[in-house]
Design an enzyme around this catalytic site. Structure first.
Site, PDB file in Angstrom:
ATOM      1  N   CYS A   1     115.480  97.031   4.378  1.00  0.00           N
ATOM      2  CA  CYS A   1     115.565  95.576   4.564  1.00  0.00           C
ATOM      3  C   CYS A   1     115.909  94.906   3.255  1.00  0.00           C
ATOM      4  CB  CYS A   1     114.263  95.032   5.106  1.00  0.00           C
ATOM      5  SG  CYS A   1     112.927  95.187   3.930  1.00  0.00           S
TER       6      CYS A   1
ATOM      7  N   ARG B   1     110.961 105.734  17.225  1.00  0.00           N
ATOM      8  CA  ARG B   1     112.041 106.595  16.744  1.00  0.00           C
ATOM      9  C   ARG B   1     111.591 107.562  15.653  1.00  0.00           C
ATOM     10  NH1 ARG B   1     116.815 102.210  16.267  1.00  0.00           N
ATOM     11  NH2 ARG B   1     115.194 100.650  16.447  1.00  0.00           N
TER      12      ARG B   1
ATOM     13  N   LYS C   1     101.102 100.744  16.372  1.00  0.00           N
ATOM     14  CA  LYS C   1     102.206 101.229  17.205  1.00  0.00           C
ATOM     15  C   LYS C   1     103.372 101.530  16.276  1.00  0.00           C
ATOM     16  CE  LYS C   1     105.819  99.831  19.125  1.00  0.00           C
ATOM     17  NZ  LYS C   1     106.729 100.984  19.021  1.00  0.00           N
TER      18      LYS C   1
ATOM     19  N   PHE D   1     111.599 101.510  12.244  1.00  0.00           N
ATOM     20  CA  PHE D   1     111.879 102.928  11.991  1.00  0.00           C
ATOM     21  C   PHE D   1     112.187 103.238  10.531  1.00  0.00           C
ATOM     22  CE2 PHE D   1     116.244 101.391  12.121  1.00  0.00           C
ATOM     23  CZ  PHE D   1     116.853 102.171  11.152  1.00  0.00           C
TER      24      PHE D   1
HETATM   25  P1  NAD Z   1     113.119  96.867  15.887  1.00  0.00           P
HETATM   26  O1  NAD Z   1     112.845  95.421  15.969  1.00  0.00           O
HETATM   27  O2  NAD Z   1     114.105  97.460  16.813  1.00  0.00           O
HETATM   28  O3  NAD Z   1     111.744  97.670  16.127  1.00  0.00           O
HETATM   29  C1  NAD Z   1     110.565  97.304  15.467  1.00  0.00           C
HETATM   30  C2  NAD Z   1     109.399  97.450  16.424  1.00  0.00           C
HETATM   31  O4  NAD Z   1     109.512  96.489  17.457  1.00  0.00           O
HETATM   32  C3  NAD Z   1     109.351  98.808  17.076  1.00  0.00           C
HETATM   33  O5  NAD Z   1     108.028  99.286  17.031  1.00  0.00           O
HETATM   34  C4  NAD Z   1     109.842  98.554  18.490  1.00  0.00           C
HETATM   35  O6  NAD Z   1     109.211  99.377  19.427  1.00  0.00           O
HETATM   36  C5  NAD Z   1     109.501  97.114  18.737  1.00  0.00           C
HETATM   37  N1  NAD Z   1     110.499  96.425  19.558  1.00  0.00           N
HETATM   38  C6  NAD Z   1     111.844  96.578  19.492  1.00  0.00           C
HETATM   39  N2  NAD Z   1     112.449  95.766  20.386  1.00  0.00           N
HETATM   40  C7  NAD Z   1     111.468  95.085  21.009  1.00  0.00           C
HETATM   41  C8  NAD Z   1     111.456  94.086  22.021  1.00  0.00           C
HETATM   42  N3  NAD Z   1     112.569  93.658  22.594  1.00  0.00           N
HETATM   43  N4  NAD Z   1     110.266  93.589  22.421  1.00  0.00           N
HETATM   44  C9  NAD Z   1     109.127  94.037  21.871  1.00  0.00           C
HETATM   45  N5  NAD Z   1     109.079  94.996  20.916  1.00  0.00           N
HETATM   46  C10 NAD Z   1     110.233  95.505  20.485  1.00  0.00           C
HETATM   47  O7  NAD Z   1     113.483  97.176  14.358  1.00  0.00           O
HETATM   48  P2  NAD Z   1     114.001  98.543  13.765  1.00  0.00           P
HETATM   49  O8  NAD Z   1     115.407  98.743  14.190  1.00  0.00           O
HETATM   50  O9  NAD Z   1     113.024  99.607  14.015  1.00  0.00           O
HETATM   51  O10 NAD Z   1     113.958  98.211  12.196  1.00  0.00           O
HETATM   52  C11 NAD Z   1     115.051  97.679  11.490  1.00  0.00           C
HETATM   53  C12 NAD Z   1     114.872  96.189  11.284  1.00  0.00           C
HETATM   54  O11 NAD Z   1     113.669  95.933  10.601  1.00  0.00           O
HETATM   55  C13 NAD Z   1     115.970  95.594  10.411  1.00  0.00           C
HETATM   56  O12 NAD Z   1     116.359  94.354  10.942  1.00  0.00           O
HETATM   57  C14 NAD Z   1     115.289  95.409   9.069  1.00  0.00           C
HETATM   58  O13 NAD Z   1     115.842  94.389   8.252  1.00  0.00           O
HETATM   59  C15 NAD Z   1     113.911  95.059   9.500  1.00  0.00           C
HETATM   60  N6  NAD Z   1     112.948  95.319   8.429  1.00  0.00           N
HETATM   61  C16 NAD Z   1     112.444  94.238   7.778  1.00  0.00           C
HETATM   62  C17 NAD Z   1     111.584  94.432   6.715  1.00  0.00           C
HETATM   63  C18 NAD Z   1     111.031  93.257   5.969  1.00  0.00           C
HETATM   64  O14 NAD Z   1     110.025  93.422   5.292  1.00  0.00           O
HETATM   65  N7  NAD Z   1     111.636  92.090   6.088  1.00  0.00           N
HETATM   66  C19 NAD Z   1     111.197  95.731   6.351  1.00  0.00           C
HETATM   67  C20 NAD Z   1     111.725  96.801   7.063  1.00  0.00           C
HETATM   68  C21 NAD Z   1     112.595  96.584   8.114  1.00  0.00           C
END
Ligand code: NAD
Length: 538
Positions: free
Chosen positions: A322, A218, A214, A190
């Site tokens: 991140c 949010r 996808k 998100f």
């Molecule tokens: P999230 O993991 O909750 O969601 C990311 C995606 O995964 C969404 O599309 C969601 O629908 C899906 N998802 C969530 N839970 C799932 C599950 N149990 N099974 C399958 N799919 C699932 O992450 P978020 O809260 O949207 O984003 C924040 C996180 O992303 C933080 O931990 C941040 O550090 C990380 N992030 C990392 C980078 C990087 O480049 N390292 C960049 C941006 C964000």
């Protein structure tokens, strides 16, 4: 206000295709994340984008999309049905076969038009991001801009996808070129609703693949707008499809044999799951995960510049980057600078993202706010010093928003929960050490390796830090060292799964596979017709 944006965009046009009228038939298991919202709500629905059409989903489970500053219900995001996911895949599969036949020059022209259209629509995209994600308008434009840079890289594919050729024997050449994989997929978080989708689909499509995206359930609005722009730029039907949902949609992507590669950015739990499940199904997966980024402050640092940079990088975007500097390691007497840092942090204005005075907006959900506040309390309970408490902040006119003010915990120890967890909110945890060596040891002992920064006026100190620190992205007097393309995003250790980084050369390599051809065309065959009976020696 966003309802107006939604209504005016094709996001809200119920393009009724035969696909959309298909009978609902799925036996998907119970979803873990969807709130069960009846579609009798007046809120606009977010469409799937399948085969070039914005298609109303036939889902029976919908996820509510709220403005995090107001809780206004902006729309409903479908848990796309199994039929819809299959239809998107079918469309992407057929499109990939034709798209790969186009020339790199043609795809370059499409990318040039896409970058132009994104530039033209920067404000519209940014406004949508403010409404759905909460960050400030200026920061939201930065979100779009950093993604745009990857589209600009995609425009350079004619040189970046150039192959190699070597004469390996008389009249024999080996040459290598990179071919697209076919159908690829992207799963987004998100926190950067434009930048992260733009890390993914432009390079994949430029390389000759089709892509199923996808977006985060949010804040899918920016991705929907980008799809419209991509279509306008000449991305053919089916080359880019968008489906929505949460766990089941993601699991479909992991399991569907036609999908050859998955790009994922998000949290550790989801990333580990997707990496393992995708790999088990023979797919290529790149997964960028969570982080805990440390800044080291040396006594010889330019104090004012360092404190300003740290406050901006710790609290900007409400700490939901991140690469946010969420952890401060104060070396020696620099711990005395903390009250001054708290003063600066106090001056940052918390509020609604469209207010030009606002420095940081809300966090994404009430649950994210509640979690951040709980982790702050855990720090206090475990003996940390709450130097600045941003909990319980109320923003006038936006009383229902998920606001957390800048918060600083000092005297934090590495065994505390507030240090071990990624808080993902405007909360800075501060630790103290006596020497640079201790700082390096502390950071290298942390499981994450996304980013780090050192503030110093000493070249030798910076050089030592750069070489000894085991973190993939290092800033020297630079708080958020996210490289621009043509470099790649090079988080390391616990912050990444998979070997191929996002964007840059590695990004294009992820979406392509090399093919080598060894060709023998004997010049002598042009003039001699007699067979050779000697043993070939090449
Ligand atoms: P999230 O993991 O909750 O969601 C990311 C995606 O995964 C969404 O599309 C969601 O629908 C899906 N998802 C969530 N839970 C799932 C599950 N149990 N099974 C399958 N799919 C699932 O992450 P978020 O809260 O949207 O984003 C924040 C996180 O992303 C933080 O931990 C941040 O550090 C990380 N992030 C990392 C980078 C990087 O480049 N390292 C960049 C941006 C964000």
């Amino acid at each position: 206000m966003l309802s107006a944006i939604l209504k005016s965009s094709s996001l809200n046009r119920a393009a009724q295709s035969p696909l959309a009228r298909r009978a609902f038939s799925t036996n998907l298991p119970m979803l873990q994340q969807a709130s069960q919202v009846k579609q009798t709500s007046q809120a606009p629905t977010v469409k799937n984008f399948i085969h070039g059409e914005m298609v109303e989903s036939q889902a029976n489970k919908w996820i509510e999309l709220h403005n995090p500053a107001t809780q206004e219900l902006l729309g409903l995001v479908p848990e796309s049905t199994l039929d819809e996911l299959k239809e998107a895949t079918k469309s992407a599969e057929a499109a990939a076969k034709e798209w790969k036949k186009t020339t790199a020059l043609h795809r370059q022209r499409v990318m040039l038009d896409l970058q132009y259209l994104i530039r033209q629509n920067m404000d519209r995209l940014a406004e949508n991001i403010v409404q759905e994600q909460g960050k400030t308008f200026v920061d939201a434009k930065g979100d779009v801009f950093r993604g745009l840079q990857v589209v600009e890289q995609a425009c350079a594919l004619t040189s970046q996808l150039m192959g190699e050729k070597l004469t390996v024997a008389k009249d024999m050449e080996t040459y290598m070129y990179r071919e697209p994989l076919g159908v690829t997929a992207g799963i987004c978080p998100f926190n950067f609703p434009a930048m992260i989708p733009l890390w993914m689909f432009p390079l994949s499509i430029a390389a000759g693949n089709s892509m199923i995206m996808k977006p985060s359930e949010r804040d899918p609005g920016a991705m929907m707008m980008l799809a419209e722009l991509a279509a306008e730029a000449g991305v053919p039907k089916g080359v880019l499809n968008i489906v929505h949902g949460s766990v089941d949609c993601v699991n479909f992507i992991c399991d569907e044999p036609a999908i050859k590669a998955i790009s994922f950015v998000g949290s550790d739990n989801a990333g580990k799951h997707i990496y393992t499940r995708g790999n088990a199904n023979g797919k290529r997966v790149q997964a960028n995960l969570g982080a805990k980024n440390h800044a080291v402050v040396m006594p010889d640092a330019n104090k004012q510049a360092a404190l300003n940079a740290i406050a901006g990088a710790a609290f900007g975007a409400a700490g939901q980057r991140c690469m946010a500097l969420s952890t401060l390691v104060m070396v020696g007497e620099t711990k005395e600078w903390l009250p001054e840092l708290a003063e600066r942090a106090k001056q940052l204005k918390v509020g609604y993202g469209m207010d030009p005075e606002t420095d940081l907006g809300p966090v994404i959900t009430p649950q994210a706010k509640e979690r951040a506040e709980r982790l702050v309390q855990s720090g206090v309970d475990e003996g940390a010093n709450l130097l600045l408490d941003g909990r319980g902040i109320v923003v006038k006119g936006y009383e229902k928003g998920n606001f957390v003010g800048p918060t600083i915990l000092s005297d934090v120890k590495t065994n505390m929960e507030c240090y071990r967890e990624e808080i993902f909110a405007p909360v800075l945890v501060c630790l103290q050490v006596d020497t640079l060596d201790e700082a390096i040891e502390l950071i290298n002992a942390n499981p994450y390796g996304n980013g780090t920064a050192i503030f110093t006026n000493s070249g030798p100190v910076a050089r030592k830090f750069e070489h000894e620190i085991d973190v993939g992205q290092v800033g020297i007097n630079s708080p958020i060292p996210v490289p621009v393309p043509p470099f790649s995003f090079t988080g390391s250790r616990g912050s990444i799964l998979g070997d191929m980084n996002f964007y840059g050369k590695s990004g294009l390599h992820f979406y392509t596979k090399p093919k080598t051809v060894t060709a023998l065309w004997r010049e002598a065959d042009a003039t001699h017709s007699r067979s050779s009976v000697a043993m070939p020696t090449m």
